[in-house]
Write a protein that holds these residues in place. Structure first.
Motif, PDB file in Angstrom:
ATOM      1  N   SER A  15      57.457 -36.923 -52.936  1.00  0.00           N
ATOM      2  CA  SER A  15      58.854 -36.996 -52.527  1.00  0.00           C
ATOM      3  C   SER A  15      59.041 -36.179 -51.261  1.00  0.00           C
ATOM      4  O   SER A  15      58.510 -35.070 -51.132  1.00  0.00           O
ATOM      5  CB  SER A  15      59.752 -36.434 -53.639  1.00  0.00           C
ATOM      6  OG  SER A  15      61.041 -36.139 -53.139  1.00  0.00           O
ATOM      7  N   CYS A  16      59.803 -36.714 -50.323  1.00  0.00           N
ATOM      8  CA  CYS A  16      59.984 -36.030 -49.039  1.00  0.00           C
ATOM      9  C   CYS A  16      60.593 -34.644 -49.208  1.00  0.00           C
ATOM     10  O   CYS A  16      60.495 -33.801 -48.320  1.00  0.00           O
ATOM     11  CB  CYS A  16      60.852 -36.875 -48.110  1.00  0.00           C
ATOM     12  SG  CYS A  16      62.566 -37.101 -48.665  1.00  0.00           S
ATOM     13  N   TYR A  17      61.217 -34.398 -50.353  1.00  0.00           N
ATOM     14  CA  TYR A  17      61.892 -33.117 -50.601  1.00  0.00           C
ATOM     15  C   TYR A  17      60.944 -32.043 -51.131  1.00  0.00           C
ATOM     16  O   TYR A  17      61.263 -30.854 -51.085  1.00  0.00           O
ATOM     17  CB  TYR A  17      63.013 -33.371 -51.613  1.00  0.00           C
ATOM     18  CG  TYR A  17      63.826 -32.163 -52.006  1.00  0.00           C
ATOM     19  CD1 TYR A  17      64.632 -31.497 -51.090  1.00  0.00           C
ATOM     20  CD2 TYR A  17      63.814 -31.708 -53.321  1.00  0.00           C
ATOM     21  CE1 TYR A  17      65.391 -30.403 -51.459  1.00  0.00           C
ATOM     22  CE2 TYR A  17      64.566 -30.617 -53.703  1.00  0.00           C
ATOM     23  CZ  TYR A  17      65.365 -29.969 -52.773  1.00  0.00           C
ATOM     24  OH  TYR A  17      66.116 -28.884 -53.154  1.00  0.00           O
ATOM     25  N   MET A  18      59.739 -32.433 -51.587  1.00  0.00           N
ATOM     26  CA  MET A  18      58.900 -31.506 -52.339  1.00  0.00           C
ATOM     27  C   MET A  18      57.752 -30.912 -51.532  1.00  0.00           C
ATOM     28  O   MET A  18      56.825 -30.314 -52.099  1.00  0.00           O
ATOM     29  CB  MET A  18      58.359 -32.196 -53.598  1.00  0.00           C
ATOM     30  CG  MET A  18      59.449 -32.572 -54.579  1.00  0.00           C
ATOM     31  SD  MET A  18      58.846 -33.193 -56.159  1.00  0.00           S
ATOM     32  CE  MET A  18      58.156 -31.694 -56.880  1.00  0.00           C
ATOM     33  N   TRP A  19      57.813 -31.003 -50.206  1.00  0.00           N
ATOM     34  CA  TRP A  19      56.712 -30.467 -49.413  1.00  0.00           C
ATOM     35  C   TRP A  19      56.510 -28.951 -49.561  1.00  0.00           C
ATOM     36  O   TRP A  19      55.363 -28.479 -49.532  1.00  0.00           O
ATOM     37  CB  TRP A  19      56.872 -30.851 -47.938  1.00  0.00           C
ATOM     38  CG  TRP A  19      58.159 -30.412 -47.307  1.00  0.00           C
ATOM     39  CD1 TRP A  19      59.306 -31.112 -47.242  1.00  0.00           C
ATOM     40  CD2 TRP A  19      58.416 -29.154 -46.682  1.00  0.00           C
ATOM     41  NE1 TRP A  19      60.289 -30.376 -46.613  1.00  0.00           N
ATOM     42  CE2 TRP A  19      59.761 -29.172 -46.250  1.00  0.00           C
ATOM     43  CE3 TRP A  19      57.657 -28.016 -46.423  1.00  0.00           C
ATOM     44  CZ2 TRP A  19      60.354 -28.098 -45.578  1.00  0.00           C
ATOM     45  CZ3 TRP A  19      58.240 -26.938 -45.763  1.00  0.00           C
ATOM     46  CH2 TRP A  19      59.566 -26.987 -45.345  1.00  0.00           C
ATOM     47  N   PRO A  20      57.575 -28.122 -49.738  1.00  0.00           N
ATOM     48  CA  PRO A  20      57.295 -26.691 -49.940  1.00  0.00           C
ATOM     49  C   PRO A  20      56.461 -26.435 -51.194  1.00  0.00           C
ATOM     50  O   PRO A  20      55.588 -25.558 -51.214  1.00  0.00           O
ATOM     51  CB  PRO A  20      58.684 -26.059 -50.054  1.00  0.00           C
ATOM     52  CG  PRO A  20      59.603 -27.011 -49.381  1.00  0.00           C
ATOM     53  CD  PRO A  20      59.031 -28.359 -49.696  1.00  0.00           C
ATOM     54  N   GLU A  21      56.733 -27.228 -52.236  1.00  0.00           N
ATOM     55  CA  GLU A  21      55.961 -27.089 -53.467  1.00  0.00           C
ATOM     56  C   GLU A  21      54.516 -27.505 -53.254  1.00  0.00           C
ATOM     57  O   GLU A  21      53.592 -26.909 -53.824  1.00  0.00           O
ATOM     58  CB  GLU A  21      56.609 -27.917 -54.572  1.00  0.00           C
ATOM     59  CG  GLU A  21      56.209 -27.516 -55.961  1.00  0.00           C
ATOM     60  CD  GLU A  21      57.194 -28.007 -57.010  1.00  0.00           C
ATOM     61  OE1 GLU A  21      56.756 -28.158 -58.163  1.00  0.00           O
ATOM     62  OE2 GLU A  21      58.376 -28.231 -56.684  1.00  0.00           O
ATOM     63  N   ALA A  22      54.308 -28.524 -52.409  1.00  0.00           N
ATOM     64  CA  ALA A  22      52.945 -28.975 -52.120  1.00  0.00           C
ATOM     65  C   ALA A  22      52.193 -27.977 -51.248  1.00  0.00           C
ATOM     66  O   ALA A  22      50.958 -27.988 -51.218  1.00  0.00           O
ATOM     67  CB  ALA A  22      52.971 -30.353 -51.455  1.00  0.00           C
ATOM     68  N   ILE A  23      52.895 -27.122 -50.526  1.00  0.00           N
ATOM     69  CA  ILE A  23      52.243 -26.022 -49.819  1.00  0.00           C
ATOM     70  C   ILE A  23      51.757 -24.978 -50.823  1.00  0.00           C
ATOM     71  O   ILE A  23      50.636 -24.481 -50.747  1.00  0.00           O
ATOM     72  CB  ILE A  23      53.202 -25.378 -48.802  1.00  0.00           C
ATOM     73  CG1 ILE A  23      53.498 -26.337 -47.639  1.00  0.00           C
ATOM     74  CG2 ILE A  23      52.615 -24.063 -48.253  1.00  0.00           C
ATOM     75  CD1 ILE A  23      54.529 -25.817 -46.660  1.00  0.00           C
ATOM     76  N   LEU A  24      52.609 -24.659 -51.779  1.00  0.00           N
ATOM     77  CA  LEU A  24      52.310 -23.579 -52.728  1.00  0.00           C
ATOM     78  C   LEU A  24      51.358 -23.998 -53.832  1.00  0.00           C
ATOM     79  O   LEU A  24      50.487 -23.223 -54.233  1.00  0.00           O
ATOM     80  CB  LEU A  24      53.611 -23.058 -53.346  1.00  0.00           C
ATOM     81  CG  LEU A  24      54.601 -22.366 -52.407  1.00  0.00           C
ATOM     82  CD1 LEU A  24      55.851 -21.976 -53.164  1.00  0.00           C
ATOM     83  CD2 LEU A  24      53.963 -21.156 -51.746  1.00  0.00           C
ATOM     84  N   ARG A  25      51.524 -25.237 -54.349  1.00  0.00           N
ATOM     85  CA  ARG A  25      50.760 -25.637 -55.540  1.00  0.00           C
ATOM     86  C   ARG A  25      50.381 -27.112 -55.502  1.00  0.00           C
ATOM     87  O   ARG A  25      50.391 -27.794 -56.520  1.00  0.00           O
ATOM     88  CB  ARG A  25      51.546 -25.340 -56.815  1.00  0.00           C
ATOM     89  CG  ARG A  25      52.965 -25.867 -56.827  1.00  0.00           C
ATOM     90  CD  ARG A  25      53.668 -25.597 -58.156  1.00  0.00           C
ATOM     91  NE  ARG A  25      53.088 -26.323 -59.253  1.00  0.00           N
ATOM     92  CZ  ARG A  25      53.478 -27.549 -59.634  1.00  0.00           C
ATOM     93  NH1 ARG A  25      54.459 -28.183 -58.977  1.00  0.00           N
ATOM     94  NH2 ARG A  25      52.909 -28.131 -60.657  1.00  0.00           N
ATOM     95  N   GLY A  26      50.027 -27.596 -54.324  1.00  0.00           N
ATOM     96  CA  GLY A  26      49.707 -29.010 -54.193  1.00  0.00           C
ATOM     97  C   GLY A  26      48.617 -29.466 -55.140  1.00  0.00           C
ATOM     98  O   GLY A  26      48.710 -30.530 -55.763  1.00  0.00           O
ATOM     99  N   LYS A  27      47.570 -28.658 -55.290  1.00  0.00           N
ATOM    100  CA  LYS A  27      46.441 -29.058 -56.143  1.00  0.00           C
ATOM    101  C   LYS A  27      46.827 -29.147 -57.620  1.00  0.00           C
ATOM    102  O   LYS A  27      46.094 -29.732 -58.410  1.00  0.00           O
ATOM    103  CB  LYS A  27      45.279 -28.072 -55.960  1.00  0.00           C
ATOM    104  CG  LYS A  27      44.559 -28.228 -54.631  1.00  0.00           C
ATOM    105  CD  LYS A  27      43.364 -27.319 -54.519  1.00  0.00           C
ATOM    106  CE  LYS A  27      43.758 -25.860 -54.341  1.00  0.00           C
ATOM    107  NZ  LYS A  27      42.582 -25.005 -54.053  1.00  0.00           N
ATOM    108  N   GLU A  28      47.963 -28.569 -57.982  1.00  0.00           N
ATOM    109  CA  GLU A  28      48.431 -28.650 -59.369  1.00  0.00           C
ATOM    110  C   GLU A  28      49.372 -29.830 -59.593  1.00  0.00           C
ATOM    111  O   GLU A  28      49.688 -30.153 -60.747  1.00  0.00           O
ATOM    112  CB  GLU A  28      49.167 -27.360 -59.744  1.00  0.00           C
ATOM    113  CG  GLU A  28      48.328 -26.097 -59.614  1.00  0.00           C
ATOM    114  CD  GLU A  28      49.178 -24.852 -59.809  1.00  0.00           C
ATOM    115  OE1 GLU A  28      50.294 -24.974 -60.368  1.00  0.00           O
ATOM    116  OE2 GLU A  28      48.740 -23.769 -59.388  1.00  0.00           O
ATOM    117  N   MET A  29      49.831 -30.470 -58.523  1.00  0.00           N
ATOM    118  CA  MET A  29      50.850 -31.505 -58.649  1.00  0.00           C
ATOM    119  C   MET A  29      50.246 -32.826 -59.117  1.00  0.00           C
ATOM    120  O   MET A  29      49.192 -33.245 -58.633  1.00  0.00           O
ATOM    121  CB  MET A  29      51.595 -31.687 -57.322  1.00  0.00           C
ATOM    122  CG  MET A  29      52.440 -30.481 -56.931  1.00  0.00           C
ATOM    123  SD  MET A  29      53.200 -30.634 -55.292  1.00  0.00           S
ATOM    124  CE  MET A  29      54.333 -32.001 -55.566  1.00  0.00           C
TER     125      MET A  29
END
Length: 751
Positions: A391-405
């Protein structure tokens, strides 16, 4: 050419207000001295694509003394805005070196092209989706791909949720509004957000002139309400579903609904039309009458306590909708940028179905307006080799925990992400800090260079997002390049915007930049195919001519600047499905309008993702325990002085609309606040100092701040411009993983 050697060159306004308008650039000795707009005959068939105040202020952007002039590299901490000038060679070498390093260490999935809508055009588009082309995705695909995105900040819950009801989201075109007898706008402010001459507000006025009654449901007495509405019904933010439920209850109990339509076309309205295997009590009717799990009857009295709308007003509006044929129910995008924004998107179509006006002139599906389209080609981008997207809104989360997503976090195209985001490419976007939730929290993520290792930004001025760049590139304005843009409205049209002045300073356009980067990376010939921008645009026009024989020849189109296509009839959404449901079923699994969605039922999350649209109490809504500390709901509305954050640095726009927080007279008196005084708006996430506008045009218990102001924290971290994202929360919505940036509780006090 005028007698004083002034050239008049057709160009455009290309920003993301929801419209595109024709501009005519008056150029003398290489200088843009004046802008005028569409002066063709203004008729109902061909309304002028007439620019609004923002389009007429474009010269201020072109000649802004704060234009970025040359490439720069960061020398301070990220976010400080300290840079040194470098050459283009150094900039290109640094970018290609970082891209190759990140690709080798982490893979292409570590590179994320950030969502943004600052530029539109068949070559230079900054908003990228799989069905679009353009220079930037073409380049990145040839490099091996990037982590893509889906949804938009504007419409995530709408675009994601509406297909669960209809299969494909469609809407009647604006020129059909004249056929309506009643038009009810829910969170729709088209007169202020889409102000161009050929925008939907034009057709809304034509409908009013023909006698249609217009009702606006909105926490604010918007410009649309003040200019065009017969009635304004203020409502507490996040409670729209309770209003819809109560109106549906009234229509049912007073037999104002079209039961034959519901029986014929809908799945799950009542227990007699449910899919097999679903336990009793899960239809929409059962939910309304308290026969489902919550055991609450959705009466007007129940809704009054939640919404703040008097019972009599709810009953009156329900009767208007039930008794007026045809009735057009339209939703804007404001109400779906909330905690459970998926719910009203699916709820309003239920009312539309109950009226039986769906698929007919003057009615509609309870979604948004559609439009007549002009086909146009793209610079071909090919296919992204990286299949995963977020989701275009979730990039900060993908910086912090992308490998867990994983898919549970909204990952699409793959079971999960293989890496965290390590590089962000931000082109014509202020999403990086300004337009994203929780500026303070986002800044802390970006300042950690061990997380996202490289940030590339190109823009025309030093935006708040640009201050977080590692390499900062000076972009051209659309006056300094050539492109084509299209727009869907009551008519469809395409605009050719010519280059009217040469690029200023050392500014370069995206096609030039990506061409040079492709050369350095070894695929330059494959990328350009030896073609100039105009060569590509000729191919775009050829594609348009193949689909529309009336489309003019390239040179004629370029010279005249605009092509308008007069439609023979309005577009009526789902007209074929209603006329012949056997041969033209809806594109849902059942072939029907799915008021009950088996696909949502299978998600097994009835609390936050119910199978029928429901009212769900928001986590920072009017009944949250947090109101004891922060008693005001704060929303961020789209205003006439900006297009999102574009134009916030243009002084002319401050004359059109000030950056101030709206507060009701009662709420202001309780706090000792006078109109025009400086106040502090704050919660646990941040604080701002801003002027107060004390006005009865905002519902008591609600505050409103124009979104898009440039985040400007002082040494104590208090924002001094009034950026609403100082106080918004990062909290993706449960289904669409979209942004809930109107769901905020705050306190306001004198500064």
């Amino acid at each position: 050419m005028d007698q004083d050697n002034t050239k008049i060159i057709p160009t455009s306004c290309i920003h993301n207000c929801g419209g595109r308008c024709l501009l005519k650039a008056h150029v003398k000795e290489g200088i843009l001295i004046q802008l005028t707009t569409d002066d063709s005959p203004d008729t109902d068939q061909f309304p002028q694509a007439r620019a609004c105040l923002k389009g007429r202020a474009q010269r201020q952007r072109l000649y802004d003394p704060d234009r970025l002039k040359y490439p720069m590299k960061r020398v301070g901490e990220r976010g400080e805005g300290r840079f040194n000038r470098i050459s283009w060679d150094e900039a290109f070498d640094t970018i290609t070196g970082q891209m190759q390093r990140i690709k080798q260490m982490y893979g292409n999935e570590a590179i994320h092209l950030l969502y943004g809508t600052g530029v539109y055009g068949q070559i230079s588009q900054s908003w990228i989706t799989p069905d679009m082309g353009g220079a930037l995705p073409r380049f990145l695909h040839m490099f091996g791909g990037y982590l893509g995105y889906y949804n938009t900040y504007s419409s995530a819950c709408f675009s994601y949720s509406a297909p669960y009801t209809y299969g494909v989201a469609e809407g009647n075109s604006p020129d059909d509004l004249v056929n309506a007898k009643l038009i009810v706008l829910f969170a729709e402010n088209m007169a202020e957000t889409r102000m161009g001459g050929a925008g939907a507000a034009y057709y809304l006025k034509l409908a009013k002139d023909k006698g249609a009654k217009i009702v606006v449901v909105d926490p604010r007495y918007s410009d649309t309400a003040s200019a065009l509405a017969d009635e304004w019904i203020p409502i507490r933010p996040t409670t729209d579903n309770a209003l819809i439920d109560a109106m549906a209850y009234v229509m049912l109990t007073e037999t104002l609904h079209d039961q034959t339509f519901l029986d014929t076309y809908c799945l799950g309205f009542d227990e007699e039309h449910m899919p097999p295997g679903i336990p009793a009590g899960h239809s929409y009717r059962s939910y309304l009458f308290g026969l489902s799990d919550d055991k609450i009857v959705k009466t007007p009295e129940w809704a009054e306590r939640i919404t703040g709308i008097p019972r009599d007003s709810i009953v009156r509006l329900a009767r208007q909708i039930g008794r007026t044929k045809p009735a057009c129910l339209l939703q804007g995008l404001g109400w779906q940028r909330h905690a459970y924004g998926e719910q009203p998107v699916r709820a309003l179509p239920v009312l539309a179905a109950m009226t039986g006006s769906l698929g007919k002139k003057g009615g509609g599906p309870g979604l948004r307006l559609g439009g007549h389209k002009v086909p146009m080609g793209w610079v071909p981008a090919g296919t992204n080799p990286v299949k995963a997207s977020i989701s275009c809104y979730m990039w900060p989360e993908a910086i912090l925990r992308g490998k867990e997503m994983t898919a549970a976090d909204g990952v699409q195209g793959a079971a999960g992400l293989a890496t965290d985001i390590k590089m962000i490419w931000s082109y014509a976007s202020n999403i990086l800090i300004n337009q994203h939730s929780d500026c303070n929290g986002t800044a802390r993520i970006l300042q950690d260079e061990s997380k996202c290792e490289f940030i590339l930004v190109h823009d025309v001025v030093m935006t708040p997002s640009a201050k977080f760049a590692d390499i900062l590139l000076p972009d051209v304005t659309h006056f300094e390049r050539e492109d084509i843009t299209t727009y869907s409205s009551g008519i469809g049209y395409a605009i050719y915007h010519q280059k009217v002045v040469e690029p200023m300073y050392e500014c370069k356009d995206i096609y030039t930049i990506t061409s040079e980067l492709a050369n350095r990376l070894g695929f330059g010939n494959q990328f350009t195919e030896g073609k100039t921008e105009q060569d590509w645009l000729r191919e775009c026009v050829k594609a348009a001519q193949d689909k529309d024989p009336r489309f003019p020849a390239f040179e004629d189109f370029r010279r005249q600047g605009i092509y308008k296509a007069a439609p023979p009839e309005p577009v009526i959404a789902y007209e074929q499905q209603i006329a012949d449901p056997v041969h033209h079923p809806f594109q849902t699994p059942s072939g029907k309008i799915e008021i009950f969605s088996p696909r949502l039922w299978e998600k097994n999350n009835a609390r936050e993702v119910p199978a029928v649209p429901k009212y769900i109490s928001a986590w920072e809504g009017p009944d949250s325990p947090l109101t004891a500390k922060y008693p005001l709901q704060c929303i961020g509305y789209h205003c006439k002085q900006r297009v999102h954050s574009t134009f916030d640095n243009i002084p002319w726009m401050e004359e059109a609309g000030k950056q101030e927080v709206w507060i009701s007279p009662g709420d202001a008196e309780e706090r000792g606040i006078m109109n025009g005084e400086q106040v502090k708006v704050f919660n646990d996430r941040g604080a701002m100092i801003i002027a107060a506008k004390v006005t009865p045009r905002i519902m008591p218990g609600v505050a409103a701040i124009p979104q898009g102001a440039w985040w400007s924290p002082d040494s104590q971290g208090i924002d001094r411009r009034g950026n609403i994202n100082t106080i918004t929360k990062y909290h993706p919505t449960p289904l669409a993983k979209g942004n809930p940036q109107h769901t905020n509780l705050v306190q306001i006090e004198k500064a």
